[in-house]
Design a protein around this motif. Structure first.
Motif, PDB file in Angstrom:
ATOM      1  N   HIS A 277      68.960  72.418 -16.714  1.00 29.30           N
ATOM      2  CA  HIS A 277      67.581  72.093 -16.370  1.00 29.30           C
ATOM      3  C   HIS A 277      66.711  73.356 -16.412  1.00 29.30           C
ATOM      4  O   HIS A 277      65.594  73.330 -16.954  1.00 29.30           O
ATOM      5  CB  HIS A 277      67.503  71.471 -14.973  1.00 29.30           C
ATOM      6  CG  HIS A 277      68.207  70.160 -14.849  1.00 29.30           C
ATOM      7  ND1 HIS A 277      69.394  70.021 -14.162  1.00 29.30           N
ATOM      8  CD2 HIS A 277      67.909  68.923 -15.326  1.00 29.30           C
ATOM      9  CE1 HIS A 277      69.788  68.751 -14.217  1.00 29.30           C
ATOM     10  NE2 HIS A 277      68.906  68.070 -14.915  1.00 29.30           N
ATOM     11  N   LEU A 278      67.216  74.436 -15.868  1.00 29.42           N
ATOM     12  CA  LEU A 278      66.436  75.672 -15.819  1.00 29.42           C
ATOM     13  C   LEU A 278      66.242  76.272 -17.203  1.00 29.42           C
ATOM     14  O   LEU A 278      65.201  76.875 -17.482  1.00 29.42           O
ATOM     15  CB  LEU A 278      67.130  76.678 -14.890  1.00 29.42           C
ATOM     16  CG  LEU A 278      67.265  76.239 -13.431  1.00 29.42           C
ATOM     17  CD1 LEU A 278      67.997  77.285 -12.617  1.00 29.42           C
ATOM     18  CD2 LEU A 278      65.896  75.952 -12.822  1.00 29.42           C
ATOM     19  N   SER A 279      67.233  76.112 -18.073  1.00 27.83           N
ATOM     20  CA  SER A 279      67.080  76.635 -19.437  1.00 27.83           C
ATOM     21  C   SER A 279      65.962  75.898 -20.169  1.00 27.83           C
ATOM     22  O   SER A 279      65.279  76.477 -21.023  1.00 27.83           O
ATOM     23  CB  SER A 279      68.399  76.522 -20.203  1.00 27.83           C
ATOM     24  OG  SER A 279      68.777  75.165 -20.379  1.00 27.83           O
ATOM     25  N   CYS A 280      65.755  74.602 -19.848  1.00 27.67           N
ATOM     26  CA  CYS A 280      64.630  73.865 -20.437  1.00 27.67           C
ATOM     27  C   CYS A 280      63.301  74.484 -20.013  1.00 27.67           C
ATOM     28  O   CYS A 280      62.367  74.592 -20.830  1.00 27.67           O
ATOM     29  CB  CYS A 280      64.681  72.398 -20.016  1.00 27.67           C
ATOM     30  SG  CYS A 280      65.955  71.421 -20.828  1.00 27.67           S
ATOM     31  N   LEU A 281      63.190  74.905 -18.750  1.00 26.62           N
ATOM     32  CA  LEU A 281      61.953  75.521 -18.282  1.00 26.62           C
ATOM     33  C   LEU A 281      61.727  76.877 -18.940  1.00 26.62           C
ATOM     34  O   LEU A 281      60.598  77.229 -19.306  1.00 26.62           O
ATOM     35  CB  LEU A 281      61.984  75.671 -16.761  1.00 26.62           C
ATOM     36  CG  LEU A 281      61.972  74.377 -15.945  1.00 26.62           C
ATOM     37  CD1 LEU A 281      61.988  74.688 -14.460  1.00 26.62           C
ATOM     38  CD2 LEU A 281      60.752  73.533 -16.285  1.00 26.62           C
ATOM     39  N   VAL A 282      62.812  77.643 -19.090  1.00 28.62           N
ATOM     40  CA  VAL A 282      62.694  78.937 -19.763  1.00 28.62           C
ATOM     41  C   VAL A 282      62.253  78.743 -21.204  1.00 28.62           C
ATOM     42  O   VAL A 282      61.362  79.446 -21.713  1.00 28.62           O
ATOM     43  CB  VAL A 282      64.037  79.696 -19.698  1.00 28.62           C
ATOM     44  CG1 VAL A 282      63.985  80.961 -20.548  1.00 28.62           C
ATOM     45  CG2 VAL A 282      64.390  80.040 -18.262  1.00 28.62           C
ATOM     46  N   ASP A 283      62.856  77.776 -21.870  1.00 27.34           N
ATOM     47  CA  ASP A 283      62.471  77.477 -23.247  1.00 27.34           C
ATOM     48  C   ASP A 283      61.025  76.987 -23.319  1.00 27.34           C
ATOM     49  O   ASP A 283      60.287  77.321 -24.255  1.00 27.34           O
ATOM     50  CB  ASP A 283      63.423  76.422 -23.818  1.00 27.34           C
ATOM     51  CG  ASP A 283      63.168  76.144 -25.287  1.00 27.34           C
ATOM     52  OD1 ASP A 283      63.334  77.066 -26.102  1.00 27.34           O
ATOM     53  OD2 ASP A 283      62.800  75.002 -25.622  1.00 27.34           O
ATOM     54  N   LEU A 284      60.618  76.219 -22.324  1.00 28.83           N
ATOM     55  CA  LEU A 284      59.250  75.708 -22.274  1.00 28.83           C
ATOM     56  C   LEU A 284      58.249  76.852 -22.165  1.00 28.83           C
ATOM     57  O   LEU A 284      57.240  76.896 -22.890  1.00 28.83           O
ATOM     58  CB  LEU A 284      59.111  74.753 -21.087  1.00 28.83           C
ATOM     59  CG  LEU A 284      57.718  74.218 -20.749  1.00 28.83           C
ATOM     60  CD1 LEU A 284      57.125  73.489 -21.936  1.00 28.83           C
ATOM     61  CD2 LEU A 284      57.803  73.294 -19.540  1.00 28.83           C
ATOM     62  N   LEU A 285      58.508  77.808 -21.287  1.00 26.71           N
ATOM     63  CA  LEU A 285      57.618  78.962 -21.143  1.00 26.71           C
ATOM     64  C   LEU A 285      57.618  79.811 -22.406  1.00 26.71           C
ATOM     65  O   LEU A 285      56.570  80.306 -22.848  1.00 26.71           O
ATOM     66  CB  LEU A 285      58.046  79.796 -19.941  1.00 26.71           C
ATOM     67  CG  LEU A 285      57.845  79.162 -18.557  1.00 26.71           C
ATOM     68  CD1 LEU A 285      58.521  79.986 -17.476  1.00 26.71           C
ATOM     69  CD2 LEU A 285      56.354  79.017 -18.251  1.00 26.71           C
ATOM     70  N   GLY A 286      58.811  79.982 -22.995  1.00 24.51           N
ATOM     71  CA  GLY A 286      58.903  80.809 -24.194  1.00 24.51           C
ATOM     72  C   GLY A 286      58.174  80.207 -25.372  1.00 24.51           C
ATOM     73  O   GLY A 286      57.471  80.904 -26.114  1.00 24.51           O
TER      74      GLY A 286
END
Length: 430
Positions: A277-286
């Protein structure tokens, strides 16, 4: 008591009780060993995986000595134990040695191959199952449909759907959910949507499958809208459902929606987000160009970021050409998994995109020393019901020479088409 302990996941207690039973002079029967092997298969604790496999192997030896391997129930339990431990070859040997087979044993081996990347073998076993006169059930069909989703076998998915309608299994919820995923992963969004609408009482898996299908196909707004509809229907989402909608937000750059859902997950449903779930947020910001915010998010997480999170951040750095942040992420990945070639490929692709050729050469040299020859990424296409896989500069396929000749012909025709005088004067093209 052995069965009671096993069915409740109390593996150690069931094994200790069985040992006491043996010391008391009771060797056990087929029911006893089926319960023990079921306990081995039902436990998924990675820390004890090797121990559980060793215990299962010791039970296997005892079963053979007692002649119980000829019992279809015990043999199926053995097969399932090896399958759940990821030992496909051993599971296949147990299946091949079975004297009698029923639908459950056929299902066990089909599911085994399907869950471990053997979709083609699963379909071959399905054909053998039909020839053996054994009728498939909803588990057989849903497992095969899952294999269709994993290996992008659109032709097999449509044929299975026709067979399902023919035998009247289309009303099984498990089969309907698998059809949604099979059509969605093969790019047939209209068919997946129709299947979703045909299910009278969709459950959480149904909603999650459709949300994930929309996200997989890049239809982020549809995924978000359907997820909100699911919440309005009173369906309580789980981690898989949240992962689907977060993935959709990530691909579409919906920052506000992404953080809204992660807060909803934590605050309203009291669920702790996983690294996925957190990797999705990191990818979203990136993807949105907010590399600094993505970096702050990674370093300020309540627990140490794992490979998924760091990998997502490195991918964002590559997309935005941020070399310095990419170096930091690469060093983290190398410390977590120094022998994983994917990590080296991520940073080398980042250097290549930025034109840092000297740094790229250094990473490739380290990669060769640490990982050896990597397994190349492949593409695939389904032709005539057969999935053909190939890699760059692949000359293994028996049609390679014919394909190359056709490409040369196409290139020649293209050159002629760009020169009107040559076309008019060359009778070979008429």
């Amino acid at each position: 008591m052995v069965s009671c302990y096993s069915s409740h996941g109390m593996v150690r207690q069931s094994w200790d009780l069985f040992s006491s039973m043996r010391r008391s002079g009771f060797p056990g029967d087929g029911f006893t060993f089926s319960a023990l092997l079921g306990a081995r298969a039902s436990s998924s604790c990675s820390d004890h995986a090797k121990l559980l496999l060793l215990l299962g192997i010791s039970v296997h030896g005892l079963v053979i000595r007692l002649g119980l391997h000829l019992d279809v129930v015990v043999a199926t339990a053995l097969l399932d134990m090896y399958a759940k431990c990821g030992r496909v070859a051993e599971a296949s040997r147990v299946f091949d040695a079975m004297v009698l087979r029923n639908t459950i044993s056929w299902n066990a081996i089909i599911v085994c191959y399907g869950q471990h990347g053997g979709g083609k073998e699963a379909f071959e076993l399905f054909v053998c199952m039909m020839r053996d006169g054994c009728c498939p059930d909803e588990l057989t069909l849903s497992s095969l449909l899952s294999s269709c989703a994993d290996m992008a076998a659109a032709n097999e998915a449509t044929q299975l759907h026709a067979y399902i309608v023919k035998i009247g299994f289309q009303d099984f919820l498990q089969v309907g959910n698998a059809l949604i995923m099979a059509y969605g992963r093969n790019g047939f969004v209209q068919e997946a949507t129709q299947m979703f609408g045909m299910i009278p009482n969709p459950d959480l898996v149904t909603w999650s499958s459709m949300v994930s299908s929309f996200a997989y196909l890049g239809l982020a707004k549809s995924a978000v809208h359907l997820f909100d509809r699911m919440l309005q229907q009173g369906i309580q989402p789980d981690g898989v459902a949240f992962l689907g909608v977060l993935s959709a937000c990530s691909h579409a750059g919906l920052i506000e929606d992404g953080f809204k859902y992660i807060l909803l997950m934590m605050r309203d449903y009291k669920m702790d987000p996983t690294p996925q779930h957190l990797s999705c947020l990191v990818d979203l910001l990136g993807r949105s160009g907010r590399i600094k915010d993505a970096y702050d998010f990674v370093v300020n997480m309540p627990f140490e970021a794992d490979v998924d999170v760091i990998g997502a951040f490195l991918g964002a750095c590559r997309m935005r050409g941020n070399i310095e942040s990419a170096k930091w992420a690469a060093s983290k990945l190398f410390s977590l998994k120094p022998n994983d070639p994917v990590n080296y490929l991520l940073i080398s692709n980042t250097y290549a995109a930025a034109g840092a050729w000297s740094e790229l050469a250094k990473v490739r040299s380290v990669m060769r020393n640490m990982c050896g020859n990597k397994v190349p990424g492949c593409s695939w296409i389904e032709i005539g019901g057969i999935v053909q896989t190939f890699v760059s500069n692949d000359m293994i396929l028996h049609q390679s020479r014919e394909m190359q000749k056709m490409m040369d012909l196409v290139s020649l025709v293209e050159r002629y088409c760009n020169d009107d005088d040559i076309i008019c004067n060359d009778p070979s093209l008429v």
